[in-house]
Design an enzyme around this catalytic site. Structure first.
Site, PDB file in Angstrom:
ATOM      1  N   VAL A  13     -11.818   6.210  -2.140  1.00 24.05           N
ATOM      2  CA  VAL A  13     -12.142   5.052  -1.288  1.00 24.05           C
ATOM      3  C   VAL A  13     -10.948   4.602  -0.460  1.00 24.05           C
ATOM      4  O   VAL A  13     -11.078   3.753   0.433  1.00 24.05           O
ATOM      5  CB  VAL A  13     -12.667   3.848  -2.105  1.00 24.05           C
ATOM      6  CG1 VAL A  13     -14.024   4.146  -2.691  1.00 24.05           C
ATOM      7  CG2 VAL A  13     -11.684   3.419  -3.176  1.00 24.05           C
ATOM      8  N   THR A  16      -4.898   5.062  -2.491  1.00 25.51           N
ATOM      9  CA  THR A  16      -3.528   5.502  -2.195  1.00 25.51           C
ATOM     10  C   THR A  16      -3.091   4.989  -0.830  1.00 25.51           C
ATOM     11  O   THR A  16      -1.977   4.470  -0.673  1.00 25.51           O
ATOM     12  CB  THR A  16      -3.440   7.044  -2.222  1.00 25.51           C
ATOM     13  OG1 THR A  16      -3.983   7.511  -3.450  1.00 25.51           O
ATOM     14  CG2 THR A  16      -2.008   7.509  -2.108  1.00 25.51           C
ATOM     15  N   LYS A  37       1.936   5.620  -9.832  1.00 25.40           N
ATOM     16  CA  LYS A  37       0.627   6.271 -10.020  1.00 25.40           C
ATOM     17  C   LYS A  37       0.705   6.759 -11.466  1.00 25.40           C
ATOM     18  O   LYS A  37       1.123   7.905 -11.733  1.00 25.40           O
ATOM     19  CB  LYS A  37       0.472   7.449  -9.039  1.00 25.40           C
ATOM     20  CG  LYS A  37      -0.738   8.327  -9.286  1.00 25.40           C
ATOM     21  CD  LYS A  37      -2.005   7.785  -8.671  1.00 25.40           C
ATOM     22  CE  LYS A  37      -3.209   8.641  -9.030  1.00 25.40           C
ATOM     23  NZ  LYS A  37      -4.453   8.181  -8.400  1.00 25.40           N
ATOM     24  N   GLY A 115      -4.497   3.013  -9.600  1.00 20.28           N
ATOM     25  CA  GLY A 115      -5.286   3.540 -10.704  1.00 20.28           C
ATOM     26  C   GLY A 115      -5.707   4.982 -10.461  1.00 20.28           C
ATOM     27  O   GLY A 115      -5.118   5.702  -9.655  1.00 20.28           O
ATOM     28  N   ALA A 116      -6.721   5.417 -11.209  1.00 16.54           N
ATOM     29  CA  ALA A 116      -7.302   6.752 -11.022  1.00 16.54           C
ATOM     30  C   ALA A 116      -8.807   6.539 -10.947  1.00 16.54           C
ATOM     31  O   ALA A 116      -9.379   5.890 -11.824  1.00 16.54           O
ATOM     32  CB  ALA A 116      -6.933   7.648 -12.195  1.00 16.54           C
TER      33      ALA A 116
HETATM   34  N1  LIG Z   1      -8.146   3.671   6.812  1.00 20.29           N
HETATM   35  C1  LIG Z   1      -8.262   4.997   6.772  1.00 20.29           C
HETATM   36  N2  LIG Z   1      -8.529   5.693   7.911  1.00 20.29           N
HETATM   37  C2  LIG Z   1      -8.670   7.039   7.880  1.00 20.29           C
HETATM   38  N3  LIG Z   1      -8.559   7.796   6.781  1.00 20.29           N
HETATM   39  C3  LIG Z   1      -8.298   7.158   5.630  1.00 20.29           C
HETATM   40  C4  LIG Z   1      -8.126   5.746   5.556  1.00 20.29           C
HETATM   41  N4  LIG Z   1      -7.877   5.421   4.272  1.00 20.29           N
HETATM   42  C5  LIG Z   1      -7.883   6.576   3.574  1.00 20.29           C
HETATM   43  N5  LIG Z   1      -8.129   7.620   4.381  1.00 20.29           N
HETATM   44  C6  LIG Z   1      -8.285   9.043   3.983  1.00 20.29           C
HETATM   45  O1  LIG Z   1      -9.381   9.084   3.077  1.00 20.29           O
HETATM   46  C7  LIG Z   1      -9.139   9.964   1.993  1.00 20.29           C
HETATM   47  C8  LIG Z   1      -9.181   9.194   0.680  1.00 20.29           C
HETATM   48  O2  LIG Z   1      -8.132   8.226   0.670  1.00 20.29           O
HETATM   49  P1  LIG Z   1      -7.205   8.050  -0.602  1.00 20.29           P
HETATM   50  O3  LIG Z   1      -6.590   9.344  -1.011  1.00 20.29           O
HETATM   51  O4  LIG Z   1      -6.280   6.917  -0.302  1.00 20.29           O
HETATM   52  O5  LIG Z   1      -8.320   7.626  -1.690  1.00 20.29           O
HETATM   53  P2  LIG Z   1      -8.119   7.304  -3.249  1.00 20.29           P
HETATM   54  O6  LIG Z   1      -9.073   6.226  -3.592  1.00 20.29           O
HETATM   55  O7  LIG Z   1      -6.684   7.058  -3.509  1.00 20.29           O
HETATM   56  O8  LIG Z   1      -8.575   8.664  -3.930  1.00 20.29           O
HETATM   57  P3  LIG Z   1      -8.244   9.161  -5.445  1.00 20.29           P
HETATM   58  O9  LIG Z   1      -9.325   8.596  -6.299  1.00 20.29           O
HETATM   59  O10 LIG Z   1      -8.305  10.659  -5.318  1.00 20.29           O
HETATM   60  O11 LIG Z   1      -6.883   8.665  -5.831  1.00 20.29           O
HETATM   61  C9  LIG Z   1      -7.786  10.609   2.305  1.00 20.29           C
HETATM   62  O12 LIG Z   1      -8.018  11.823   2.985  1.00 20.29           O
HETATM   63  C10 LIG Z   1      -7.093   9.606   3.221  1.00 20.29           C
HETATM   64  O13 LIG Z   1      -6.150  10.254   4.086  1.00 20.29           O
HETATM   65 MG   LIG Z   2      -5.384   8.106  -4.741  1.00 22.28          MG
END
Ligand SMILES: Nc1ncnc2c1ncn2[C@@H]1O[C@H](COP(=O)(O)OP(=O)(O)OP(=O)(O)O)[C@@H](O)[C@H]1O
Ligand SMILES: [Mg+2]
Length: 238
Positions: A13, A16, A37, A115-116
């Site tokens: 979502v 990160t 992390k 979190g994860a």
């Molecule tokens: N505001 C944004 N605009 C465009 N792309 C985004 C945006 N936020 C996140 N992304 C992209 O969306 C994807 C998921 O984002 P991110 O890795 O932050 O998710 P996460 O919740 O940390 O996932 P995980 O559960 O694997 O840790 C990534 O490819 C990231 O580059």
């Molecule tokens: Mg992440």
């Protein structure tokens, strides 16, 4: 000062991206910011060594920091951490996480902890991410998708957090692209839960977690997240 746990309504979502943006934006306000992390499953491999892409992205947003403290638990399988650990015949060592967090908290003004997956993901036995948040004793920000389906996921996450006794700073909606659902969701979530929406971050193609490119994420957070409200809220929680 304290930590902020960045959890989400689901995997992928934007936890990160948002966590790094927050860390960078707080840094620009003069805070000495640490990132963490604590558990990475589905760790990538570089030169034969496991590493966390999420940790690398978070670390890119702050001053130099030891990776061993940032990501003390690395797991190979891209599964819920508790399941990945079981497959490797390991048990996630909670005291290792707590010690690393305590050291980061000692060194920094604010520690942003990602979190994860979502809030009810298991780390071991019946110990979930929500238990990790209460174990660390820090408030949480919930990252939610902006679009269709987010009301259900966000309400369930908030209810679980409240039942676990977690102090919720607010919800940050990510990847906003406009449209009817995205425009109406924030108001409905706040009306139904009393939890504030502290930011709505637009979708921006320069943000690339997998490629470890921060792109515009720090300025996106500066412009679209109410950082003062977050700081006030963690001070009230203390
Ligand atoms: N505001 C944004 N605009 C465009 N792309 C985004 C945006 N936020 C996140 N992304 C992209 O969306 C994807 C998921 O984002 P991110 O890795 O932050 O998710 P996460 O919740 O940390 O996932 P995980 O559960 O694997 O840790 C990534 O490819 C990231 O580059
Ligand atoms: Mg992440």
């Amino acid at each position: 000062m304290t930590g902020i746990f960045v959890t989400g309504t689901d995997t992928n979502v934007g936890k990160t991206a948002v966590a790094a943006g927050l860390a960078g934006a707080l840094g620009l306000l003069g805070y000495n910011v640490g990132v963490m992390k604590p558990v990475q499953s589905g760790a990538a491999v570089k030169n034969g060594e496991l590493y966390s892409q999420d940790a690398e992205f978070l670390m890119a947003a702050v001053d130099k920091i030891e990776v061993e403290l940032v990501c003390p638990v690395l797991l190979k399988e891209a599964l819920a951490p508790g399941v990945a650990a079981q497959i490797e015949g390991r048990d996630i060592d909670l005291s290792l996480i707590k010690d690393a967090y305590t050291e980061l908290e000692r060194r920094h003004d604010i520690v942003i902890v990602e979190g994860a997956g979502g809030i009810a993901v298991p780390l071991k036995d019946k110990f979930l991410i929500s238990d990790l948040i209460t174990y660390l004793g820090i408030p949480a920000v919930i990252v939610a998708r902006a679009g269709l389906g987010t009301i259900n996921h966000t309400l369930l996450t908030i209810e679980h957090a409240k039942n676990s006794g977690i102090y919720i700073i607010g919800v940050i909606m990510n990847n906003y692209r406009g449209g009817m659902a995205e425009e109406t969701n924030p108001k409905i979530i706040t009306e139904l839960t009393g939890v504030p929406i502290v930011g709505i971050i637009p979708s921006d193609p320069t943000v690339d977690v997998e490629g470890c490119r921060l792109g515009s994420i720090i300025s996106l957070v500066e412009r679209n997240v109410n950082i003062d409200q977050i700081i006030r809220s963690i001070k009230t929680d203390k």
